[in-house]
Scaffold this motif. Structure first.
Motif, PDB file in Angstrom:
ATOM      1  N   PHE A 892      16.700 -36.042 -26.889  1.00  0.00           N
ATOM      2  CA  PHE A 892      15.763 -34.601 -26.302  1.00  0.00           C
ATOM      3  C   PHE A 892      16.519 -33.935 -27.055  1.00  0.00           C
ATOM      4  O   PHE A 892      17.762 -33.763 -27.530  1.00  0.00           O
ATOM      5  CB  PHE A 892      16.231 -34.650 -24.889  1.00  0.00           C
ATOM      6  N   THR A 893      15.133 -32.421 -27.355  1.00  0.00           N
ATOM      7  CA  THR A 893      16.069 -31.670 -27.649  1.00  0.00           C
ATOM      8  C   THR A 893      15.885 -30.095 -27.088  1.00  0.00           C
ATOM      9  O   THR A 893      14.971 -30.046 -26.059  1.00  0.00           O
ATOM     10  CB  THR A 893      15.212 -30.970 -29.705  1.00  0.00           C
ATOM     11  N   SER A 894      16.513 -29.495 -27.873  1.00  0.00           N
ATOM     12  CA  SER A 894      16.113 -28.112 -26.098  1.00  0.00           C
ATOM     13  C   SER A 894      15.560 -26.373 -26.762  1.00  0.00           C
ATOM     14  O   SER A 894      16.319 -26.227 -27.355  1.00  0.00           O
ATOM     15  CB  SER A 894      17.419 -27.951 -25.104  1.00  0.00           C
ATOM     16  N   CYS A 895      15.219 -26.149 -26.152  1.00  0.00           N
ATOM     17  CA  CYS A 895      15.275 -24.289 -26.663  1.00  0.00           C
ATOM     18  C   CYS A 895      14.600 -23.902 -25.405  1.00  0.00           C
ATOM     19  O   CYS A 895      15.012 -23.514 -24.960  1.00  0.00           O
ATOM     20  CB  CYS A 895      13.575 -24.591 -27.239  1.00  0.00           C
ATOM     21  N   ASP A 896      16.022 -22.608 -25.334  1.00  0.00           N
ATOM     22  CA  ASP A 896      17.046 -21.760 -24.021  1.00  0.00           C
ATOM     23  C   ASP A 896      16.017 -20.559 -25.234  1.00  0.00           C
ATOM     24  O   ASP A 896      16.442 -19.881 -26.062  1.00  0.00           O
ATOM     25  CB  ASP A 896      17.876 -21.684 -24.375  1.00  0.00           C
ATOM     26  N   PRO A 930       6.161 -30.573 -25.172  1.00  0.00           N
ATOM     27  CA  PRO A 930       6.610 -30.460 -24.264  1.00  0.00           C
ATOM     28  C   PRO A 930       7.376 -29.884 -22.966  1.00  0.00           C
ATOM     29  O   PRO A 930       6.248 -29.552 -22.113  1.00  0.00           O
ATOM     30  CB  PRO A 930       7.600 -28.733 -24.675  1.00  0.00           C
ATOM     31  N   LYS A 933      12.183 -26.065 -17.678  1.00  0.00           N
ATOM     32  CA  LYS A 933      13.282 -27.037 -17.049  1.00  0.00           C
ATOM     33  C   LYS A 933      13.179 -25.988 -16.135  1.00  0.00           C
ATOM     34  O   LYS A 933      14.677 -26.057 -15.335  1.00  0.00           O
ATOM     35  CB  LYS A 933      14.144 -27.619 -17.969  1.00  0.00           C
ATOM     36  N   ARG A 946      14.353 -22.966 -20.207  1.00  0.00           N
ATOM     37  CA  ARG A 946      14.758 -23.767 -20.564  1.00  0.00           C
ATOM     38  C   ARG A 946      13.406 -24.136 -21.517  1.00  0.00           C
ATOM     39  O   ARG A 946      12.870 -24.861 -20.131  1.00  0.00           O
ATOM     40  CB  ARG A 946      15.935 -24.781 -20.230  1.00  0.00           C
ATOM     41  N   VAL A 948      12.120 -28.106 -23.560  1.00  0.00           N
ATOM     42  CA  VAL A 948      12.589 -29.572 -24.039  1.00  0.00           C
ATOM     43  C   VAL A 948      11.502 -30.816 -23.521  1.00  0.00           C
ATOM     44  O   VAL A 948      10.680 -30.139 -23.576  1.00  0.00           O
ATOM     45  CB  VAL A 948      13.781 -30.275 -22.697  1.00  0.00           C
ATOM     46  N   GLN A 950      11.433 -34.830 -25.673  1.00  0.00           N
ATOM     47  CA  GLN A 950      11.043 -36.086 -26.134  1.00  0.00           C
ATOM     48  C   GLN A 950      11.103 -35.626 -27.645  1.00  0.00           C
ATOM     49  O   GLN A 950       9.990 -36.296 -28.049  1.00  0.00           O
ATOM     50  CB  GLN A 950      11.450 -37.182 -25.519  1.00  0.00           C
ATOM     51  N   ARG A 956      15.257 -34.703 -34.075  1.00  0.00           N
ATOM     52  CA  ARG A 956      15.418 -33.902 -32.843  1.00  0.00           C
ATOM     53  C   ARG A 956      16.192 -32.325 -33.282  1.00  0.00           C
ATOM     54  O   ARG A 956      15.887 -31.328 -32.888  1.00  0.00           O
ATOM     55  CB  ARG A 956      17.225 -34.660 -32.456  1.00  0.00           C
ATOM     56  N   ALA A 960      14.407 -28.762 -32.537  1.00  0.00           N
ATOM     57  CA  ALA A 960      15.001 -27.544 -32.211  1.00  0.00           C
ATOM     58  C   ALA A 960      14.304 -26.511 -32.731  1.00  0.00           C
ATOM     59  O   ALA A 960      13.781 -25.313 -32.114  1.00  0.00           O
ATOM     60  CB  ALA A 960      15.904 -27.481 -32.006  1.00  0.00           C
TER      61      ALA A 960
END
Length: 1024
Positions: A892-896, A930, A933, A946, A948, A950, A956, A960
């Protein structure tokens, strides 16, 4: 799997079965011919030696008869001498009985010219007037004792000798020749000759009469006297120098025939077919099993690859037309070719190994058997030496007793002239008469005034016993003190006419007849008769001086063995290994005797010369079979594959794609699945893993069979089994084929044991709770390492390493490591643990410390990891710690993203719900998402949310970045403000301390704020 592919699989397995049959027939024929050729050479050599053995036995038999008859002829002459010289001699039956008892003779008879008995010790059944006894009457014409002959009367066999007394009378000895017959049976009978001739391991030699075709000798005594033709022999096979198969009592033998004209017999060396078949069947069986594994792997792998191509929609452009509509599967052929090459190399190695193992084992067992034969012969010869020496001493002691009897009762005969005549009658070198003080009185020798010595070191000292009440003394043959020549002396107490001791008589003997009788029992004679294999021989080395005491090349006798290539370690009982002598390499076995080391050897080239040709021939036939299978798999009459498709597999399984150092993409099991007690389902495995599972299963079956055979070896293997020979360890502990075989066997046993233990622990871990599983896993890991250590220890011992010394030196090794090599050893051990524990492998994505990348190589000392920027970090194995293995099914990668407080959160959430699915279409590395979250935090000047998605672990970081870009574009599209980071400068000094980057960022932020305020002011004025 499609219907057509299933049909093809059935056809391929049928072809595989046919190939196995063809290869099996070829190997069986080749191995049989090879075994017959080798055995034929050995048999031929034994047959060629047969006439010499029989001639030697006949010669020895003649010597035995001559020596035996000489003794009894001299006794007959002694009786005649006493009849003429002894004043106490009387023609009475009582006197004859007295003399017969003294001389150990069955009967003494005095007869006249017509054969009429005058006196006799015992009543004789013989009628000496018959013509059959005319040989006795020759003494009247020749004056010499008669030649010996035997007559059977009333079931009793008697041997006769005679000597002339005067013109009218003769002394006849009638004696039971049982002792002579027994001696001849031990010397020249078929049993005494042929029972010592070994052929192969279980073969034997027998004799058949050339007149009535009955067995003259056979190891099975019940066969002796039976009709050989009824037992199965064919008359056509009984020809001189015939070699071929014969049937004896229902069993087939490979035989060689030698006709012995002098004995009207055929001598046959026979090797049972089961002995030849035993080595052949095991060799063929193991090579076939290995080839079966190779072919099965090729066929199964090909079927699995074809099935995978069908599921993926075909290979498309990877198929190309060859000739006349025939299509060649390039992808399949490339993968199969590598497996075939490796498989053929493995078959070549196994075939070469088996040829080496069986050649060395058979010859090693043969050498050991010959060594045992030598040992048994030497033990038998020791008994023979004792018997022959005892008989010899007893006969000459009796002669000395006769001399003492004659001279004690007839002092007038104690003159030099009379002693010369008596010495001639008795057949001794000379006589000496000593008085009660041990001084010489008279002799017919050259010794004058000789006296028995008082010095224990002197040769004559032993005879002082005769002056102290001992009746007789027999001295061993030794060099004479005066002449240096070998003589043997025997002394007997002499009694006077009134029965009182009156000195003693000593006779001197030249022990040439004893030497002749003992010649065949000497070590050199025994070793000359030892033959093993082709051009094999036996030799001896003196234990004390390490010099050759007997060697076929006589120039080597007396030479130092160490100077001609032998080593100190080879001088010990039971040694079995290679020996180099005078530049030639031999395989030999050693026997230690009281004085010598005896070796039975065979040239190395005679044992192993055919290994490589046979291995290459086996591999060549295997190659033809594999090429046939390859052609049927890689070529197809029609193009069945469709257009190439990129069909995605589900990501729920345990398999993931990894990028290898060469850039190729391969599947591997996810890190989490590797340590879980869960078996990967067959359908989720790659073709390579499925083939590996099949191969592991077949090798496991082989290991299990070997394990059972080792544990129950006495039930599985016969006494002459090669594997039992290996298991019993009757070979030299060094780096050789036997040690390798022993290691393979113990590895199989330990591996099966460890596998069973770990299976049980796995079952128990599922039964108990978390603590139980923890303990079971710990025990399982401990068992694995303990097994490795045990195997290494055992194998080191088999390879000749002194494991006790190795353990004792562990402290010294630890000290050395502590002083200088600690880091190096730590790196090596850590690398081994990484591999054994499977913490990570090449292609895995890991994080070690602050470094993240793909594993390129796990070396002996270092591990190499490449980051996404193609930078390679080299880490010492001992410094690898805190490893995070990210080779998982999906990452998983996330972007805030922060939004201003003034923005509507509901509005943003609605926009995200609408637009996020579109982002997945634009970014192909996203597997799922995406997903929004929610709010992560409430910042000083923004609300942080956030997003996220997969993806694969390898994608990964880049994903991002892509998500950051997509979110910026999305927020710009909907004019959603992303606040600048707030930078507050409260004091000029603090402003000076701020970095240049911070100043630039603060200035830009303040400027934007002013411009925004100005714009808002102008807009307000316009509205007003």
């Amino acid at each position: 799997m499609s219907k057509n592919l299933r049909k093809k699989a059935v056809v391929m397995f049928l072809v595989e079965a046919v190939c196995l049959v063809v290869l099996g027939v070829f190997l069986t024929v080749m191995q049989t011919n090879l075994s017959i050729r080798n055995q034929g050479r050995d048999t031929k050599e034994k047959i060629q030696q047969m006439q010499g053995l029989i001639d030697e036995a006949d010669k020895k038999a003649v010597q035995n008869v001559e020596s035996y008859d000489e003794v009894y002829r001299s006794k007959a002459a002694s009786i005649a001498y006493m009849a003429n010289k002894d004043k106490n001699f009387a023609y009475t039956d009582a006197k004859m009985k007295e003399l017969a008892d003294m001389m150990n003779i069955s009967n003494i008879i005095i007869i006249d010219r017509e054969g009429t008995p005058i006196v006799q010790a015992h009543n004789s059944k013989a009628d000496f007037s018959f013509q059959r006894f005319n040989q006795l009457r020759t003494v009247f014409e020749t004056g010499e004792p008669s030649e010996a002959f035997e007559v059977e009367i009333g079931g009793d066999v008697r041997r006769y000798y005679s000597a002339k007394i005067d013109d009218e009378r003769e002394a006849v000895i009638e004696h039971d020749p049982e002792e002579l017959h027994q001696l001849q049976d031990n010397t020249s009978s078929w049993e005494s000759i042929l029972s010592k001739v070994s052929v192969g391991l279980d073969g034997y030699t027998f004799a058949v009469s050339s007149q009535d075709y009955t067995f003259q000798y056979h190891p099975d005594k019940d066969m002796i006297g039976q009709d050989a033709l009824i037992a199965g022999l064919d008359v056509a096979d009984l020809e001189d120098n015939h070699y071929g198969w014969m049937e004896i009592d229902g069993e087939r033998f490979y035989c060689g025939v030698k006709q012995i004209d002098t004995d009207n017999a055929y001598v046959i060396c026979a090797v049972p077919e089961k002995e030849i078949a035993a080595s052949r069947n095991i060799t063929v069986g193991i090579v076939l099993f290995i080839f079966f594994i190779v072919m099965t792997i090729v066929v199964i792998y090909a079927i699995l690859l074809l099935n995978e191509q069908e599921q993926e929609g075909g290979t498309g452009t990877k198929d190309f037309k060859v000739l006349g509509g025939i299509y060649f599967n390039k992808l399949l052929s490339k993968k199969l070719a590598s497996i075939m090459v490796v498989g053929l190399i493995f078959v070549l190695i196994v075939s070469f190994y088996m040829q080496t193992l069986f050649s060395l084992s058979l010859h090693s067992m043969s050498n050991n058997k010959r060594v045992q034969d030598v040992q048994e012969t030497l033990e038998h010869n020791a008994d023979d030496i004792e018997l022959i020496t005892s008989q010899y001493n007893r006969r000459y002691l009796n002669k000395c007793q006769v001399a003492a009897y004659i001279l004690g009762g007839n002092p007038q005969l104690q003159t030099r002239e009379e002693l010369q005549e008596l010495s001639k009658v008795l057949g001794v070198e000379f006589l000496i008469v000593f008085d009660k003080d041990g001084k010489e009185e008279v002799t017919d020798s050259n010794y004058i005034d000789f006296e028995i010595s008082d010095d224990p070191k002197e040769q004559s000292y032993e005879f002082r016993k005769l002056l102290q009440g001992v009746e007789y003394e027999i001295q061993e043959a030794q060099p004479d003190e005066v002449s240096g020549e070998y003589h043997q002396y025997i002394g007997v107490v002499m009694y006077s006419g009134d029965g009182e001791p009156d000195g003693f008589v000593q006779i001197s003997i030249v022990p040439d007849k004893l030497e002749e009788a003992l010649a065949a029992t000497k070590l050199s004679s025994v070793l000359d008769g030892v033959k093993t294999g082709v051009n094999g021989f036996a030799f001896a080395v003196d234990k004390k001086d390490k010099i050759f005491t007997h060697y076929p090349k006589k120039r080597m006798d007396g030479k130092n063995a160490l100077q001609y290539g032998m080593e100190e370690k080879q001088f010990r009982d039971g040694y079995n290994d290679y020996i180099t002598i005078d530049g030639q390499k031999y395989y030999g076995s050693c026997l230690e005797t009281s004085t010598d080391y005896v070796y039975v050897v065979i040239p190395d080239k005679e044992m192993t010369g055919t290994r490589l040709p046979v291995a290459i021939a086996s591999t060549g036939v295997g190659l033809l079979c594999l090429l046939l299978i390859f052609a049927l798999l890689a070529f197809s009459p029609e193009k069945k594959a469709g257009e190439e498709k990129n069909q995605e597999h589900g990501d729920d399984g345990p398999m993931v794609d990894v990028v290898m150092p060469d850039g190729s993409v391969r599947k591997t099991e996810a890190a989490a699945s590797r340590w879980a007690n869960i078996t990967v389902k067959w359908g989720e495995r790659t073709p390579e893993q499925q083939v590996a599972a099949v191969m592991k299963g077949m090798l496991g079956i082989l290991a299990l069979v070997i394990c059972v055979a080792v544990l129950f070896k006495d039930n599985f293997f016969g006494e002459d089994s090669i594997f039992l020979y290996v298991l019993n360890g009757k070979w030299e502990k060094s780096v050789n084929v036997f040690a390798i075989t022993g290691c393979i066997m113990i590895i199989c046993v330990v591996s099966v044991a460890v596998m069973l233990i770990r299976k049980v622990l796995k079952m128990l871990s599922r039964t108990f709770g978390a603590r139980g599983e923890t303990v079971c896993r710990l025990i399982s890991s401990f068992t694995k390492y303990l097994a490795v250590i045990a195997i290494l220890y055992y194998c080191f011992a088999l390879f000749g390493v002194d494991t006790k010394t190795l353990l004792a030196s562990a402290g010294i090794l630890s000290l050395v490591i502590g002083l200088g090599a600690r880091t190096l050893v730590s790196d090596i051990l850590a690398g081994l643990f990484i591999i054994f524990e499977g913490e990570f492998q090449v292609g895995d994505i890991v994080t070690i410390g602050d470094w993240r990348g793909t594993v390129l190589e796990i070396g002996v000392r270092t591990t190499k990891i490449e980051d996404p920027g193609n930078n390679v970090k080299i880490i010492s194995n001992s410094e690898v710690s805190g490893v995070i293995n990210m080779t998982r099914r999906n990452s998983f990668t996330s972007c805030d993203v922060g939004i201003e407080y003034g923005e509507s959160l509901e509005k943003v959430e609605n926009i995200l719900a609408k637009e996020l699915p579109n982002i997945k279409k634009r970014v192909p590395t996203i597997k799922e998402g995406p997903f929004y979250k929610g709010v992560v935090s409430l910042g000083d000047n923004s609300v942080n949310i956030r997003i996220v998605a997969q993806c694969k672990e390898a994608d990964r970081i880049q994903l991002a970045r892509d998500l950051n870009r997509e979110m910026k574009i999305l927020f710009d599209k909907y004019e959603i403000n992303i606040p600048y980071p707030q930078v507050v400068i409260n004091h000029p000094k603090e402003h000076e301390k701020a970095t240049e980057w911070e100043k630039m960022r603060a200035d830009a932020f303040n400027k934007s704020q002013k411009e925004m305020s100005k714009a808002l002011g102008e807009e307000s004025e316009e509205r007003n």
